[in-house]
Design an enzyme around this catalytic site. Structure first.
Site, short mmCIF file in Angstrom:
data_model
loop_
_atom_site.label_atom_id
_atom_site.label_comp_id
_atom_site.label_asym_id
_atom_site.label_seq_id
_atom_site.Cartn_x
_atom_site.Cartn_y
_atom_site.Cartn_z
N CYS A 79 0.84 -1.20 0.00
CA CYS A 79 0.00 0.00 0.00
C CYS A 79 0.87 1.26 0.00
O CYS A 79 1.56 1.53 -0.97
CB CYS A 79 -0.98 -0.04 1.17
SG CYS A 79 -2.34 1.15 1.02
N HIS A 165 -3.52 -5.17 0.07
CA HIS A 165 -3.09 -5.67 1.38
C HIS A 165 -3.12 -7.20 1.40
O HIS A 165 -4.18 -7.81 1.60
CB HIS A 165 -3.99 -5.13 2.49
CG HIS A 165 -3.79 -3.68 2.76
ND1 HIS A 165 -2.84 -3.21 3.64
CD2 HIS A 165 -4.42 -2.59 2.26
CE1 HIS A 165 -2.89 -1.88 3.67
NE2 HIS A 165 -3.84 -1.48 2.85
N GLU A 167 -2.01 -9.06 3.68
CA GLU A 167 -2.10 -9.56 5.06
C GLU A 167 -3.52 -9.74 5.56
O GLU A 167 -3.74 -10.37 6.60
CB GLU A 167 -1.32 -8.63 6.00
CG GLU A 167 -1.96 -7.27 6.23
CD GLU A 167 -1.58 -6.23 5.20
OE1 GLU A 167 -1.69 -5.03 5.51
OE2 GLU A 167 -1.18 -6.61 4.08
#
Length: 279
Positions: A79, A165, A167
């Site tokens: 990001c 993202h 994660e």
């Protein structure tokens, strides 16, 4: 042999989640602030730059020392970290109409980062700035309808950026992408066992607590209970006290289950170890 990943916290809300996802892969990591000297990263197998809410063109936005690139350590920007890394490498970052939420990503190069993932996949976006141009040494890896450079790489230097993202659970193949980075790009081979992780946490607790005592407020939930159990492993029983307050608003049988679990772990010593109070 280098066996850990450094994470640079650039102000993103998911920074600690990155560390959690690495733990799920059996990889240890440590979080640093952006002012950390590059030399402190030299012992790591790779570096991850977290997301953040700022723009690379804001004067007070988080920056990292560009000498970090001289370490020749694989880097993954996520990001804002993706935008910052691109900016440091000579790419152009502009404010454009953003993307928020689930977005379809089209992979155009599956080398390394996107190995064993499909050409079209769902990712989680949250950005208003976009990498709009890449210098010749950087190649695009993936795109969306609104973002031509949703992922890029310098394959020879093992530098990668992803606008999304990986994660978060909303990114369909995020775990595989992180796995590709730490195992393929960074060359990590040893999987950290849960026992190794517990041993390291116990040592960290002992180091931070020193000769002090610890007072715990226990909700009865997983987080506080696990933290209490780890401290009980690290410290003598006469230097730790946990208190659980039954507010009368607990789920039916929850307090009794909590006490039973502590007894099974030999931690329900109501003289010194754990106390339960109620209204």
């Amino acid at each position: 042999m280098k066996q850990s990943i450094a994470i640079v916290d650039l102000g993103g809300q998911y920074c600690h989640l990155i560390a959690r996802r690495l733990r799920d892969l059996g990889v240890s990591s440590r979080i640093y602030d952006p002012e950390t000297e590059p030399s402190d990263f030299a012992s790591y197998a790779g570096i991850i730059l977290s997301g953040g809410p700022r723009s690379v063109y804001e004067s007070d936005a988080p920056r990292i020392n560009p000498d970090i690139l001289l370490l020749h350590v694989p880097i993954l920007g996520i990001c804002y970290g993706h935008q910052l890394l691109a900016h440091m490498l000579g790419a152009k970052v502009e404010h454009r109409s953003g993307e928020y939420g689930s977005t379809t990503l089209s992979v155009v190069n599956q080398d390394t980062l996107f190995t064993d993932t499909p050409e079209r996949q769902t990712v989680w976006m949250s950005h208003s700035d976009t990498v709009t141009w890449l210098p010749s040494e950087l190649i695009p890896l993936a795109l969306t309808e609104q973002c031509r450079n949703a992922a890029f790489a310098n394959l020879s230097q093992h530098l990668y950026g992803v606008q999304f993202h990986p994660e978060v659970v909303h990114t369909q193949w995020g775990k595989q992408i992180l796995s590709n980075f730490v195992f393929s790009a960074c060359g990590l081979t040893r999987i950290e066992s849960p026992a190794d992780r517990v041993k390291q946490i116990v040592q960290d607790i002992q180091s931070k607590v020193g000769k002090n005592s610890v007072f715990f407020l226990l909700s009865g939930g997983v987080d506080s209970t696990v933290a209490f159990v780890l401290c009980a492993k690290a410290l003598p029983r006469d230097r730790i006290l946990g208190v659980h307050v039954d507010t009368g608003l607990m789920r039916k049988g929850e307090t009794e289950e909590f006490i039973s679990n502590l007894k099974d772990l030999d931690l329900a010593d109501f003289e010194r170890g754990t106390k339960v109070a109620g209204f």
